[in-house]
Write a protein that holds these residues in place. Sequence first.
Motif, mmCIF file in Angstrom:
data_model
loop_
_atom_site.group_PDB
_atom_site.id
_atom_site.type_symbol
_atom_site.label_atom_id
_atom_site.label_comp_id
_atom_site.label_asym_id
_atom_site.label_seq_id
_atom_site.Cartn_x
_atom_site.Cartn_y
_atom_site.Cartn_z
ATOM 1 N N TRP A 258 -6.389 -4.212 -12.469
ATOM 2 C CA TRP A 258 -5.706 -5.351 -11.871
ATOM 3 C C TRP A 258 -4.349 -4.922 -11.327
ATOM 4 O O TRP A 258 -3.855 -3.820 -11.602
ATOM 5 N N TYR A 259 -3.767 -5.797 -10.546
ATOM 6 C CA TYR A 259 -2.408 -5.587 -10.041
ATOM 7 C C TYR A 259 -1.740 -6.939 -9.926
ATOM 8 O O TYR A 259 -2.391 -7.989 -9.953
ATOM 9 N N ASP A 260 -0.425 -6.923 -9.776
ATOM 10 C CA ASP A 260 0.306 -8.171 -9.604
ATOM 11 C C ASP A 260 1.627 -7.867 -8.905
ATOM 12 O O ASP A 260 2.182 -6.762 -9.024
ATOM 13 N N VAL A 273 0.623 -2.915 -12.434
ATOM 14 C CA VAL A 273 -0.774 -2.486 -12.337
ATOM 15 C C VAL A 273 -1.248 -2.191 -13.746
ATOM 16 O O VAL A 273 -0.453 -1.869 -14.635
ATOM 17 N N GLY A 274 -2.532 -2.322 -13.971
ATOM 18 C CA GLY A 274 -3.045 -2.053 -15.297
ATOM 19 C C GLY A 274 -4.549 -1.969 -15.317
ATOM 20 O O GLY A 274 -5.227 -2.220 -14.314
ATOM 21 N N LEU A 391 1.793 2.508 -6.386
ATOM 22 C CA LEU A 391 1.241 2.279 -7.721
ATOM 23 C C LEU A 391 -0.271 2.209 -7.606
ATOM 24 O O LEU A 391 -0.803 1.693 -6.619
ATOM 25 N N TYR A 392 -0.986 2.679 -8.625
ATOM 26 C CA TYR A 392 -2.448 2.783 -8.552
ATOM 27 C C TYR A 392 -3.009 2.843 -9.965
ATOM 28 O O TYR A 392 -2.279 3.060 -10.936
ATOM 29 N N THR A 393 -4.312 2.640 -10.081
ATOM 30 C CA THR A 393 -4.990 2.801 -11.361
ATOM 31 C C THR A 393 -5.750 4.120 -11.378
ATOM 32 O O THR A 393 -6.022 4.711 -10.318
ATOM 33 N N ASP A 394 -6.106 4.562 -12.574
ATOM 34 C CA ASP A 394 -6.774 5.858 -12.673
ATOM 35 C C ASP A 394 -8.193 5.827 -12.119
ATOM 36 O O ASP A 394 -8.825 6.881 -11.961
ATOM 37 N N GLU A 449 -16.466 2.722 -10.792
ATOM 38 C CA GLU A 449 -15.033 2.655 -11.020
ATOM 39 C C GLU A 449 -14.365 1.577 -10.174
ATOM 40 O O GLU A 449 -14.650 1.429 -8.988
ATOM 41 N N ASP A 450 -13.446 0.820 -10.805
ATOM 42 C CA ASP A 450 -12.552 -0.051 -10.059
ATOM 43 C C ASP A 450 -11.476 0.800 -9.388
ATOM 44 O O ASP A 450 -11.139 1.889 -9.867
ATOM 45 N N VAL A 451 -10.930 0.299 -8.304
ATOM 46 C CA VAL A 451 -9.843 0.981 -7.600
ATOM 47 C C VAL A 451 -8.768 -0.049 -7.269
ATOM 48 O O VAL A 451 -9.082 -1.112 -6.708
ATOM 49 N N VAL A 452 -7.532 0.270 -7.603
ATOM 50 C CA VAL A 452 -6.379 -0.563 -7.245
ATOM 51 C C VAL A 452 -5.301 0.340 -6.681
ATOM 52 O O VAL A 452 -4.962 1.366 -7.281
ATOM 53 N N VAL A 453 -4.763 -0.030 -5.523
ATOM 54 C CA VAL A 453 -3.615 0.651 -4.927
ATOM 55 C C VAL A 453 -2.647 -0.426 -4.461
ATOM 56 O O VAL A 453 -3.012 -1.340 -3.727
ATOM 57 N N LEU A 454 -1.390 -0.324 -4.902
ATOM 58 C CA LEU A 454 -0.334 -1.278 -4.541
ATOM 59 C C LEU A 454 0.843 -0.487 -3.982
ATOM 60 O O LEU A 454 1.363 0.412 -4.654
ATOM 61 N N ALA A 455 1.243 -0.795 -2.757
ATOM 62 C CA ALA A 455 2.322 -0.081 -2.078
ATOM 63 C C ALA A 455 3.478 -1.023 -1.823
ATOM 64 O O ALA A 455 3.275 -2.153 -1.355
ATOM 65 N N ALA A 456 4.702 -0.531 -2.124
ATOM 66 C CA ALA A 456 5.933 -1.295 -1.851
ATOM 67 C C ALA A 456 6.831 -0.422 -0.982
ATOM 68 O O ALA A 456 7.299 0.638 -1.418
#
Length: 459
Positions: A258-260, A273-274, A391-394, A449-456
Amino acid sequence: MSAPHLPKVAGIDPEVPVSTQTAAPLREIPAAPGAFIQDRLAGWVSDLTTLHELTERLAATATLDAALNELLHAGAALVGARRGLLVLERAGSTTPSTTLGLGLGPADLGHLETVERSATALGRILDGPPEAADARDGIATPDLLGNQDLDPRHREVATRLGYAASYALPLASEAAGRLGGAVWLYDEPGEPSEKQRHLVGLYARYATEHLARLTELERARADIATVAEELLPSRLPRIPGVRLAARHRTGPQGGGDWYDALPLPDHALGLAVGSVGGSGPSAMAAMGRLRASLRAYAVMEGEDPVAVLSDLELLLRLTEPARTATALFAYCEPAARKVVLAGAGHTPPLVLGDRRCEYVETTLSAPLGMLACWEAPSVEFSPAPGETVLLYTDGLLRRTGDAMDRAFARLHSAAASVPKADRHDPAAVTDHVLRAMLPDGLDRSDSTEDVVVLAAHFD
């Protein structure tokens, strides 16, 4: 006194009298009586082998689109046609129909759709009662243009596309019901033989069962993806001085990544992220609870990421002692270009700019739920104007299939290779990194696998 019995010899019955007449000489050697049976058996073996190979190829397909394409090609080979059309349309279902063509372009499919359904064999199969005989056995039209009763628009389209005959077959079985139908088009007048009809009928019934399984599987995956998206932010906040972009893909079984991103008092921004351990509905529900709890703690004490994660760890330990999770929370002040973050067993962020591309040095800490009391020091850094924090998840690293050290090096290389023209666009940065890390695409169906990428991006 009776005559003595002759001894029995294998293959000779002494009771049968022997003819005293001499048979006429043979002018031709007759064919062995078993040759015909052998030819028939050889033909049956060949047909069964072909059918086995085609069904094996169909069974190897993992997506609905791949299965539909395989069905069209195999059916064309079995009935001796070059082109075909398939419509997946379950009777009484509200799901939109799926249309697929073989050897037919989008314009050709558009022409076929202008013909009234009741005027075509495929339309009669789709709209007719499932128990109708022609719906079960298929409909052959050996000479379309020679049919005086043919619908004028159908004749016009057949002439334009250059087909003269057709064979339509339902995609139906007793267990799955009727899922749709397929029609194969012949360039010249003709129709499949009885043997061809039998083989394609067997193949179609097997294909229907396979399509039904894939349809249910894709519907379940779509439901899982919808629930996962609803548990994540519907939109990213607009905060002066920073621009955000996120990419997320849930695995087919549903995962806990997840991300927020949430606005905080004094024009601050919270990024998180988590990942929750496990997969499926249980992990997704735990992810939703964890994210909601973190939002509450962030609003109350977001300027202290360590306190936020400590509260989160305590809640997880008390309410879900058997579950573990990783998390990273960053408190950002865009106006001051200040970021304070803390992580619990999570992968470190990556900072990308014109002058550097490096991982943020974070302290090593255990995931949430692993220790009796979690606490780790926070890390503070200042992104320069024009830099992007990633930010990203493994799951992004594991999706590559590489060892973790090589995956980290690959991510660093992917971020460093972002073109300079794209480095000021967080969406372009995330898309470039994903293309470099996952050449097969984010939506590859065989990955769990889930994938999360968050860019600021800081202006």
